[in-house]
Design a protein around this motif. Sequence first.
Motif, PDB file in Angstrom:
ATOM      1  N   UNK A 127      37.503  46.784  54.861  1.00 45.05           N
ATOM      2  CA  UNK A 127      37.893  47.136  55.976  1.00 45.05           C
ATOM      3  C   UNK A 127      39.263  47.038  56.233  1.00 45.05           C
ATOM      4  N   UNK A 128      40.370  47.673  55.855  1.00 39.52           N
ATOM      5  CA  UNK A 128      41.348  47.060  55.495  1.00 39.52           C
ATOM      6  C   UNK A 128      42.203  47.678  57.239  1.00 39.52           C
ATOM      7  N   UNK A 129      43.386  48.345  58.695  1.00 44.70           N
ATOM      8  CA  UNK A 129      43.570  49.325  59.092  1.00 44.70           C
ATOM      9  C   UNK A 129      44.818  48.711  59.686  1.00 44.70           C
ATOM     10  N   UNK A 130      45.582  49.385  60.360  1.00 46.63           N
ATOM     11  CA  UNK A 130      46.513  49.156  61.265  1.00 46.63           C
ATOM     12  C   UNK A 130      46.642  50.498  62.051  1.00 46.63           C
ATOM     13  N   UNK A 131      46.485  49.544  62.971  1.00 51.44           N
ATOM     14  CA  UNK A 131      46.375  50.987  64.720  1.00 51.44           C
ATOM     15  C   UNK A 131      46.038  52.088  64.409  1.00 51.44           C
TER      16      UNK A 131
END
Length: 172
Positions: A127-131
């Motif tokens: 699970x990758x995310x940015x802000x």
Amino acid sequence: MKQPFNSNRRWWLWWLLALGFVALDQILKQTTVATLPLHAGIGITPWFNWVHVLNPGAAFSFLADAGGWQRYVLGIIGLVVSATLLVALYRGLDSRSVTLSYVSIIGGAMGNVVDRVFRGAVVDYLDFYWKQWHWPAFNLADMLLVGGTMLLIYSTWSVSKTETERQNRTDG
């Protein structure tokens, strides 16, 4: 004199590599299932979680609410694609990069087929995310499918370009 590359000479090695990809994918999925409750997650970095989710559909949960038939259709597609690519490897490919792309696609497709057959859905755990931007969870099999497809596209373009340049040299 060195013989040109042909995937048929070491067909069994390519089959074992694809099987190794499936095994690694299944080990990671089983570790996730055994370690994390469904829908749980552990924050690893400020931009990555290790999660345990199930995807009954295809990429980005496409067809996830289709009623169950997608499990069988997607499983059959994965089997047919894998069998077709295995036959092509056995018959012989003259490109290492195309061979590796086929092996990656087979490993990824079969990794997800195993989940569909035995779990009814695919286990996703990356699970990758940015802000506020969040990428849907995925797994090693998905990475193999996407990476293998990208390598195949690049290889096809690269071989096509090389053939065009060779043809231009002989014509000119």
